[in-house]
Design an enzyme around this catalytic site. Structure first.
Site, PDB file in Angstrom:
ATOM      1  N   LYS A  22       0.839  -1.211   0.000  1.00  0.00           N
ATOM      2  CA  LYS A  22       0.000   0.000   0.000  1.00  0.00           C
ATOM      3  C   LYS A  22       0.869   1.255   0.000  1.00  0.00           C
ATOM      4  O   LYS A  22       0.631   2.181  -0.773  1.00  0.00           O
ATOM      5  CB  LYS A  22      -0.884   0.005   1.249  1.00  0.00           C
ATOM      6  N   ASN A  23       1.893   1.262   0.847  1.00  0.00           N
ATOM      7  CA  ASN A  23       2.684   2.485   1.008  1.00  0.00           C
ATOM      8  C   ASN A  23       3.629   2.741  -0.157  1.00  0.00           C
ATOM      9  O   ASN A  23       4.223   3.816  -0.248  1.00  0.00           O
ATOM     10  CB  ASN A  23       3.470   2.447   2.326  1.00  0.00           C
ATOM     11  N   CYS A 125      -4.905   8.473   9.730  1.00  0.00           N
ATOM     12  CA  CYS A 125      -4.932   7.733  10.995  1.00  0.00           C
ATOM     13  C   CYS A 125      -4.780   8.696  12.173  1.00  0.00           C
ATOM     14  O   CYS A 125      -4.040   9.674  12.097  1.00  0.00           O
ATOM     15  CB  CYS A 125      -3.780   6.735  11.048  1.00  0.00           C
ATOM     16  N   ARG A 130       1.064  14.687  13.255  1.00  0.00           N
ATOM     17  CA  ARG A 130       1.549  14.451  11.898  1.00  0.00           C
ATOM     18  C   ARG A 130       1.518  15.690  10.994  1.00  0.00           C
ATOM     19  O   ARG A 130       0.729  15.771  10.050  1.00  0.00           O
ATOM     20  CB  ARG A 130       0.777  13.307  11.246  1.00  0.00           C
ATOM     21  N   ASP A 315       5.004   0.730  11.749  1.00  0.00           N
ATOM     22  CA  ASP A 315       3.768   0.097  11.275  1.00  0.00           C
ATOM     23  C   ASP A 315       3.639  -1.363  11.732  1.00  0.00           C
ATOM     24  O   ASP A 315       2.641  -2.018  11.411  1.00  0.00           O
ATOM     25  CB  ASP A 315       3.685   0.177   9.741  1.00  0.00           C
ATOM     26  N   ARG A 407      -8.619  -0.541   4.748  1.00  0.00           N
ATOM     27  CA  ARG A 407      -7.743   0.476   4.150  1.00  0.00           C
ATOM     28  C   ARG A 407      -6.393  -0.138   3.781  1.00  0.00           C
ATOM     29  O   ARG A 407      -5.743   0.327   2.841  1.00  0.00           O
ATOM     30  CB  ARG A 407      -7.480   1.615   5.146  1.00  0.00           C
TER      31      ARG A 407
HETATM   32  C1  UD1 Z   1       4.551   6.894   6.069  1.00  0.00           C
HETATM   33  C2  UD1 Z   1       3.659   5.678   5.955  1.00  0.00           C
HETATM   34  C3  UD1 Z   1       3.171   5.252   7.334  1.00  0.00           C
HETATM   35  C4  UD1 Z   1       4.368   5.039   8.270  1.00  0.00           C
HETATM   36  C5  UD1 Z   1       5.274   6.263   8.258  1.00  0.00           C
HETATM   37  C6  UD1 Z   1       6.564   6.033   9.063  1.00  0.00           C
HETATM   38  C7  UD1 Z   1       2.676   5.947   3.770  1.00  0.00           C
HETATM   39  C8  UD1 Z   1       1.473   6.205   2.944  1.00  0.00           C
HETATM   40  N1  UD1 Z   1       2.544   5.993   5.088  1.00  0.00           N
HETATM   41  O1  UD1 Z   1       3.757   7.947   6.599  1.00  0.00           O
HETATM   42  O2  UD1 Z   1       2.417   4.055   7.201  1.00  0.00           O
HETATM   43  O3  UD1 Z   1       3.887   4.811   9.570  1.00  0.00           O
HETATM   44  O4  UD1 Z   1       5.666   6.593   6.922  1.00  0.00           O
HETATM   45  O5  UD1 Z   1       7.246   4.935   8.569  1.00  0.00           O
HETATM   46  O6  UD1 Z   1       3.736   5.653   3.231  1.00  0.00           O
HETATM   47  N2  UD1 Z   1       6.755  14.684  10.233  1.00  0.00           N
HETATM   48  C9  UD1 Z   1       6.883  16.025  10.516  1.00  0.00           C
HETATM   49  N3  UD1 Z   1       6.707  16.920   9.495  1.00  0.00           N
HETATM   50  C10 UD1 Z   1       6.422  16.531   8.228  1.00  0.00           C
HETATM   51  C11 UD1 Z   1       6.319  15.159   7.937  1.00  0.00           C
HETATM   52  C12 UD1 Z   1       6.487  14.263   8.963  1.00  0.00           C
HETATM   53  O7  UD1 Z   1       7.127  16.413  11.654  1.00  0.00           O
HETATM   54  O8  UD1 Z   1       6.284  17.393   7.354  1.00  0.00           O
HETATM   55  C13 UD1 Z   1       6.935  13.695  11.320  1.00  0.00           C
HETATM   56  C14 UD1 Z   1       5.688  12.884  11.579  1.00  0.00           C
HETATM   57  O9  UD1 Z   1       4.785  13.539  12.437  1.00  0.00           O
HETATM   58  C15 UD1 Z   1       6.274  11.638  12.197  1.00  0.00           C
HETATM   59  C16 UD1 Z   1       7.600  11.474  11.454  1.00  0.00           C
HETATM   60  O10 UD1 Z   1       7.886  12.754  10.896  1.00  0.00           O
HETATM   61  O11 UD1 Z   1       6.527  11.851  13.556  1.00  0.00           O
HETATM   62  C17 UD1 Z   1       7.606  10.443  10.346  1.00  0.00           C
HETATM   63  O12 UD1 Z   1       6.522  10.682   9.476  1.00  0.00           O
HETATM   64  P1  UD1 Z   1       6.578  10.313   7.915  1.00  0.00           P
HETATM   65  O13 UD1 Z   1       7.754   9.433   7.667  1.00  0.00           O
HETATM   66  O14 UD1 Z   1       6.450  11.558   7.137  1.00  0.00           O
HETATM   67  O15 UD1 Z   1       5.259   9.458   7.771  1.00  0.00           O
HETATM   68  P2  UD1 Z   1       4.264   9.446   6.540  1.00  0.00           P
HETATM   69  O16 UD1 Z   1       4.997   9.665   5.269  1.00  0.00           O
HETATM   70  O17 UD1 Z   1       3.091  10.286   6.847  1.00  0.00           O
END
Ligand code: UD1
Length: 430
Positions: A22-23, A125, A130, A315, A407
């Site tokens: 999915k990711n 979620c 986030r 995850d 999902r």
């Molecule tokens: C992706 C995955 C999710 C997984 C996560 C971490 C997808 C669709 N989802 O989510 O399943 O749990 O990676 O492996 O691929 N953060 C910030 N600012 C930002 C972006 C992120 O502070 O602009 C923080 C987030 O709050 C979190 C951390 O960075 O604490 C990691 O998040 P991120 O790797 O961006 O997760 P996603 O890409 O949303």
């Protein structure tokens, strides 16, 4: 709303075909916005999030067509044919984005191709705040002017985006993917430093290269991108889902069974196998997958901490906690990626688990047995952790809010039932 009922206590034995990730699929789908030619993705899982992304892309003007093999045939997922000949709207509206945080991945491609984008701030979620500041800061460095207005990210780059050297202050999968896509179609060279190294990021990078992008350092934390004027279509097979594989490995372990996980590889799930081996679970490579068993001996408590790849994935944290509930001894599980990602704890406790949470760590003391109970969860991975607990609990477990599972898990009940689990979906109204 549908429910899932599980009667626990059956060891799982047999084969489970692991679907496309999915990711990986979600950013790959967003990449179709970078070209007016057709992007075909094979090994596409059947998931609500994939349909949601399809609806979002269609809303931007892409033609989205899905072909699935007949049910019961070789379970290798479907084909997605995505053609964004022209972009008819650069707005990603709230009612679509709120369903799935990954919708923010259209921001980079739209901005790079059209010079403007208006994307609702995401929901997704309920696992912490986030933010999307890393996406916004990176695109700003590439020349975009971005304002937050009425819950929307309003971005403009009338002269197009230009390359930039971007240092991420923390590792973000989504921000790396968004900026990688934007950089592929920007003017000049970009460098992404402290980039996420997740296999799903590399899968996107390989697909972009097949579309004509020039990217060096794939798989490392330093990606160098030479921007192109235009990209072309291609055909790309989505990498297998390491989170799904890890989840079913834990299902084998928690029930004391033996499963062959098809279409995956040991190197893809190494972060998980290393931890599970310490807990007494055995793995071996087969011709088309991985064999996992806990045939001999008990499960042992092991400590684990979530980290960006190649560390243990957040995850799989909830599933690991379910596994540790019946292990001998104690396990300290520390969550370092997301705040507020222990919402499965009170539900596992209702099934008899002994868990104490202190800040970002949970101390799980193994108990003799879990007992079935009506439970519900507020996010995808938490839901599946309750399924795992239900597979080993005495009596019936009834899981509510099944839409979270839909999902991210492709036909979960069918896959588990085929290996001996007593699991059924109660349709709304049953
Ligand atoms: C992706 C995955 C999710 C997984 C996560 C971490 C997808 C669709 N989802 O989510 O399943 O749990 O990676 O492996 O691929 N953060 C910030 N600012 C930002 C972006 C992120 O502070 O602009 C923080 C987030 O709050 C979190 C951390 O960075 O604490 C990691 O998040 P991120 O790797 O961006 O997760 P996603 O890409 O949303």
């Amino acid at each position: 709303m549908d429910k899932i009922r599980i009667r626990g206590g059956k060891p799982l034995n047999g084969q489970i075909a692991i679907s496309g990730a999915k990711n990986a699929a979600l950013p790959l789908m967003a990449a179709c916005l970078l070209t007016d030619e057709t992007l075909t993705l094979t090994n596409a899982p059947r998931l609500v999030d994939i349909a949601t992304m399809g609806n979002l892309l269609a809303q931007h003007g892409a033609e989205v067509r899905r072909e699935d093999p007949p049910e019961g045939g070789a379970v290798r997922g479907g084909e997605l044919h995505l053609t964004a000949r022209t972009i008819t709207s650069t707005t990603a509206p709230y009612d679509l984005v709120r369903k799935m945080r990954a919708s923010v991945l259209v921001l980079g491609p739209l901005l790079a191709r059209e010079g403007k984008a208006r994307v609702s701030l995401p929901g997704g979620c309920a696992i912490g705040t986030r933010p999307v500041d890393l996406h916004i800061n990176g695109l700003t460095q590439m020349g975009a002017k971005i304002d937050l207005v009425g819950g929307y990210i309003e971005a403009e780059a009338p002269g197009g985006l230009h390359g930039a050297s971007i240092v991420f202050p923390m590792v973000s999968v989504g921000a790396t993917e968004n900026l990688l896509m934007a950089a592929a179609l920007a003017k000049g060279d970009s460098e992404l430093i402290n980039a996420a190294r997740e296999p799903e990021v590399s899968d996107l990078a390989h697909c972009l290269v097949a579309m004509g992008a020039e990217i060096e350092g794939i798989g490392s934390d330093r990606l160098r991108v030479r921007g192109r004027d235009r990209l072309s279509g291609t055909r790309h097979a989505i990498v297998s889902d390491r989170i799904e594989a890890g989840t079913y490995a834990m299902a084998a372990a928690i029930t004391g069974g033996k499963l062959e996980l098809l279409h995956t590889r040991l190197d893809l799930i190494q972060a998980v196998t290393k931890v599970l081996e310490r807990a007494g679970v055995e793995f071996s490579e087969t011709a088309d997958g991985v064999m996992v068993s806990r045939a001999n001996g008990e499960l042992l408590g092991v400590d684990v901490m979530t980290e960006p790849f190649p560390g243990f994935p957040t995850d799989l944290q909830a599933q690991m906690m379910a596994l540790m509930c019946t292990a001998r001894g104690a396990a300290m599980i520390t969550e370092t990626i997301f705040e507020n990602r222990f919402m499965h704890v009170p539900e596992l406790a209702r099934m008899g688990a002994n868990i104490t949470v202190h800040q970002s760590s949970a101390l799980v003391r193994g108990v003799e047995k879990l007992t079935g109970a009506p439970v519900m969860a507020t996010d995808l991975r938490a839901s599946v952790s309750l399924v795992l607990a239900g597979l080993v609990a005495g009596g019936d477990t009834e899981l509510n809010r099944v839409y979270h599972l839909d999902r991210g898990y492709d036909r979960l009940e069918a896959k588990l039932a085929a290996c001996g689990a007593e699991i059924e979906r109660l349709r709304d109204g049953d």
